[in-house]
Design an enzyme around this catalytic site. Structure first.
Site, PDB file in Angstrom:
ATOM      1  N   LYS A  61       0.848  -1.194   0.000  1.00 58.85           N
ATOM      2  CA  LYS A  61       0.000   0.000   0.000  1.00 58.85           C
ATOM      3  C   LYS A  61       0.884   1.245   0.000  1.00 58.85           C
ATOM      4  O   LYS A  61       1.790   1.377   0.819  1.00 58.85           O
ATOM      5  CB  LYS A  61      -0.919  -0.001   1.228  1.00 58.85           C
ATOM      6  CG  LYS A  61      -1.976   1.097   1.183  1.00 58.85           C
ATOM      7  CD  LYS A  61      -3.055   0.879   2.236  1.00 58.85           C
ATOM      8  CE  LYS A  61      -4.132   1.947   2.118  1.00 58.85           C
ATOM      9  NZ  LYS A  61      -5.267   1.707   3.026  1.00 58.85           N
ATOM     10  N   GLU A  98     -19.222  -5.580  10.334  1.00 64.37           N
ATOM     11  CA  GLU A  98     -20.102  -4.806  11.209  1.00 64.37           C
ATOM     12  C   GLU A  98     -21.169  -5.661  11.888  1.00 64.37           C
ATOM     13  O   GLU A  98     -21.497  -5.449  13.065  1.00 64.37           O
ATOM     14  CB  GLU A  98     -20.779  -3.682  10.408  1.00 64.37           C
ATOM     15  CG  GLU A  98     -19.827  -2.607   9.915  1.00 64.37           C
ATOM     16  CD  GLU A  98     -19.117  -2.957   8.626  1.00 64.37           C
ATOM     17  OE1 GLU A  98     -18.266  -2.172   8.178  1.00 64.37           O
ATOM     18  OE2 GLU A  98     -19.412  -4.031   8.052  1.00 64.37           O
ATOM     19  N   ARG A 113     -25.110  -2.014   7.511  1.00 63.86           N
ATOM     20  CA  ARG A 113     -24.756  -3.403   7.230  1.00 63.86           C
ATOM     21  C   ARG A 113     -25.023  -4.312   8.427  1.00 63.86           C
ATOM     22  O   ARG A 113     -24.879  -5.532   8.319  1.00 63.86           O
ATOM     23  CB  ARG A 113     -23.277  -3.471   6.830  1.00 63.86           C
ATOM     24  CG  ARG A 113     -22.984  -2.780   5.506  1.00 63.86           C
ATOM     25  CD  ARG A 113     -21.543  -2.295   5.404  1.00 63.86           C
ATOM     26  NE  ARG A 113     -20.559  -3.308   5.463  1.00 63.86           N
ATOM     27  CZ  ARG A 113     -19.996  -3.906   4.400  1.00 63.86           C
ATOM     28  NH1 ARG A 113     -20.378  -3.553   3.185  1.00 63.86           N
ATOM     29  NH2 ARG A 113     -19.071  -4.828   4.539  1.00 63.86           N
TER      30      ARG A 113
END
Length: 391
Positions: free
Chosen positions: A202, A287, A315
């Site tokens: 990243k 979640e 969610r």
């Protein structure tokens, strides 16, 4: 900032939340297959209406998104159907911050030991020599097949995906473009579901981002040579005020436990993580599990505080109703980014929580006007006998 079907013909699917790409790819591939089958029934060879073999569906997913349950539901279904899709796993050990969980550890083992990939190919060549056909007799064939499966399950990298019905290819260097192209071509030639595991970094190519990838996931204006922010730090935010207040309250109440879904710094729970690491859970991009976990904690006498962005709380709506509120458990929901959020657009606006939370029984909804009132309402919420949400 995210793909939108209305914006571009090359955005084949709108998205902003994590872990959805494989499900969408399975649906697209199955729809194309059925359309092709219908068109092929009346088509002559070479006819433009004969759409058999007209393209493949490719899903790109990060290893952070693999902490979300929806990704496994899709992998499981694709493997069951034998759907011809290619899943490209972009593995950089990051969500916004460092990944957590057993799956991250598993992928790390595959990622950090290139010998496993070479060993896999050598082992599979050797396994081909074991008797598995009628020439060796049914008993020998059965033993040979079982032995192959046992050895592969114990030793072959990527066996988890193989057991789900995918052909696993990897780990390849995601920054070697030619190697990547060649592997994608090879994978697209394979029938059935295929997973291509790519290792990346990243922030690759920009040293400050490589050193602090979480900080540069999304950033205000900064000095490119040094990486330093050009925006002076302003007054305290709701998020920071929440985090500071929670730490102070936790000093006086050992029952308080913080729960977040891969958003510790974004929700202010990084302060609790630093002060009381044993009373902090980051469950990854999950979640629904975060809320279910909090319900279990509350059922055993703890005072969980679940900090989730408004858009991501959508969610976990079933868990809010079914696991927490119908049982009237004392869970506090810290609903961050409630309201409009600017650049991230419609998928991230916290525009629905007030509507969908007000209809839930037993739930008290607080809407503080400023940071000071937020801190006082947090203290109040932790005294209630039932669930509450602070926007």
């Amino acid at each position: 900032g995210f793909p939108s079907r209305a914006e571009s013909p090359f955005d084949s699917y709108g998205t902003g939340h994590s872990s959805t790409s494989i499900s969408a790819a399975v649906g697209m591939a199955e729809a194309r297959r059925r359309t092709s089958d219908v068109g092929a029934a009346d088509a002559r060879p070479g006819d433009a209406s004969d759409r058999r073999g007209a393209g493949r569906v490719v899903a790109v997913i990060g290893d952070g998104a693999l902490t979300g349950g929806m990704a496994y539901e899709a992998l499981n279904h694709a493997g069951h159907l034998g759907t011809s899709i290619l899943v490209v796993l972009n593995d950089n050990a990051m969500s916004i911050e460092r990944n957590v969980g057993a799956m991250s550890t598993y992928l790390s083992k595959l990622r950090t030991d290139p010998r496993l990939s070479h060993f896999r190919h050598d082992l599979e060549r050797r396994l081909q020599r074991l008797p598995a056909g009628p020439a060796g007799g049914e008993r020998v064939a059965a033993i040979g097949g079982q032995l192959k499966d046992s050895i592969k399950a114990a030793l072959v990298p990527g066996m988890l995906f193989e057991e789900l019905g995918f052909t696993y290819v990897g780990v390849v260097d995601g920054h070697d473009i030619e190697e990547l192209r060649e592997n994608i071509r090879r994978c697209l030639a394979v029938e059935g579901p295929v997973l291509l595991h790519c290792r990346t970094v990243k922030g690759k190519g920009y040293t400050p981002a490589e050193r602090h990838p979480g900080r540069y996931h999304g950033t205000p204006p900064f000095c490119v040579p040094t990486g330093e922010s050009l925006d002076p730090e302003g007054p305290t935010t709701f998020t920071r005020a929440f985090g500071e207040a929670l730490v102070e309250l936790a000093r006086h109440d050992e029952r308080i436990i913080g729960v977040t879904a891969a958003m510790a710094s974004g929700t202010g729970l990084d302060a609790l993580k630093q002060a009381f690491p044993e009373r902090f859970f980051d469950v990854g991009i999950a979640e629904a599990h975060a809320v279910g976990l909090a319900a279990g904690l509350a059922a055993e006498g703890k005072r969980p505080v679940v900090a989730i962005y408004s858009t991501f709380l959508q969610r976990a709506y079933d868990q809010v109703i079914h696991d927490v509120c119908l049982q009237n458990l004392p869970v506090v929901f810290a609903v961050d980014r409630a309201g409009l959020v600017g650049e991230d657009g419609p998928t991230h606006h916290g525009a629905f929580d007030l509507s969908f939370l007000r209809i839930v029984p037993n739930l008290t909804v607080f809407v503080p006007k400023d940071e000071g009132e937020l801190q006082r309402l947090l203290a109040t919420a932790l005294t209630l006998d039932g669930p509450s949400a602070i926007r």
